[in-house]
Enzyme design. Sequence first.
Site, short mmCIF file in Angstrom:
data_model
loop_
_atom_site.label_atom_id
_atom_site.label_comp_id
_atom_site.label_asym_id
_atom_site.label_seq_id
_atom_site.Cartn_x
_atom_site.Cartn_y
_atom_site.Cartn_z
N ASP A 1 -3.03 1.68 7.09
CA ASP A 1 -2.25 1.38 5.89
C ASP A 1 -1.93 -0.11 5.79
O ASP A 1 -1.87 -0.67 4.70
CB ASP A 1 -0.96 2.19 5.85
N GLU B 1 -1.88 -1.33 -5.87
CA GLU B 1 -3.02 -0.65 -6.46
C GLU B 1 -2.67 -0.09 -7.83
O GLU B 1 -1.55 0.37 -8.06
CB GLU B 1 -3.48 0.50 -5.57
N ASP C 1 0.84 -1.19 0.00
CA ASP C 1 0.00 0.00 0.00
C ASP C 1 0.88 1.24 0.00
O ASP C 1 1.85 1.32 0.76
CB ASP C 1 -0.92 0.00 1.22
#
Length: 351
Positions: free
Chosen positions: A335, A254, A171
């Site tokens: 996170d 992501e 992340d």
Amino acid sequence: MPTITLRLELHKPTQVKQEMYQRMTELNTEFANWLLHHPELNKATSKIFKDFSSQKFPSAIVNQTIREVKSQKKNQKAKTFRKLWCCFNNQNLKVEKKGDFYTVAFPTLEKIIGVPVVARPYQQAWLNRIINGTAKQGAAKLYKKKKKWYLAIPITFEVEQRKETKVMGVDLGLRYIAVASVGTKSLFFKGNQVAFIRRCFAARRRKLGKLKKLSAIKKSKDKESRWMKDQNHKISRQIVDFALTNGVGIIRMEDLTDIRNRAKSKKEAGRNLHSWAFYQLQKMIKYKAEMVGIRFELVKPDYTSQTCKCGYRDRANRNGIHFKCKKCGYTIHADLNGAINIAKAISGLVA
């Protein structure tokens, strides 16, 4: 097959050679812009150059330029070229080792010449692989940067895919530049120190701006960019090493497409979410992972920061770096929770 690009500095080219490289670049750019508007571009071969100019120009470069212009025009990426560097395919560029020096031979306005290059130890290993045939070179580019001439040579190579099935999620964020999670283990990279250093850079540029020292401002930006790149190299290396240590076969992150439009984080000390070179960091993680046989996958970013392990999703679950599920009460670093959800690909993989 993974691909990396070697950027090799030409070793002290003479002024005459530098002027020749510059003439080649200018002529190639003019030819490319002429080609863009040629009605028979799709049928063009190296013979078309005679219609453009009576000057001598290597057909190897002409053919590569025709391919580049066709590609750019097809994808509507170019209406005009400000500068198009000369390129050489693997049949027209040869890497050799002569004594302690590595040389690269390529066509010029005069003849095919072999020029020595500055090869650092890690680059020498790749040059040796090109020479012994365990790595394949792509179309190389001759370019100039800050008064120095370089050759950029793409290299592809075979890597045996790791058989491990463990998945690690990574992340990216502001308070923590990166958080990696695999199983019950995690790795954090705090963002407070880098934020402080960037504030120092920004404060210095504000002072320089008041003094109208534009050259010094540009140097400061270049220095900050180099520092950011070095930080990203270090972070990406530690993340991939962490993956190897923990038997990871897949790294997921992501999809950063359109991050500027969907980023809603508050500014922290004047530095917003997309001000850090996240694309650069992701690219470094990807190629370093692929070099050691770890697969790299992108996941859809939807709801990765809002979803609890119990499946309940609510924006109110997250408060800064704290995550507490409004339904089951589960608490975790926000996170880290995002990294776990990325590993699970809760919103699906990017096609």
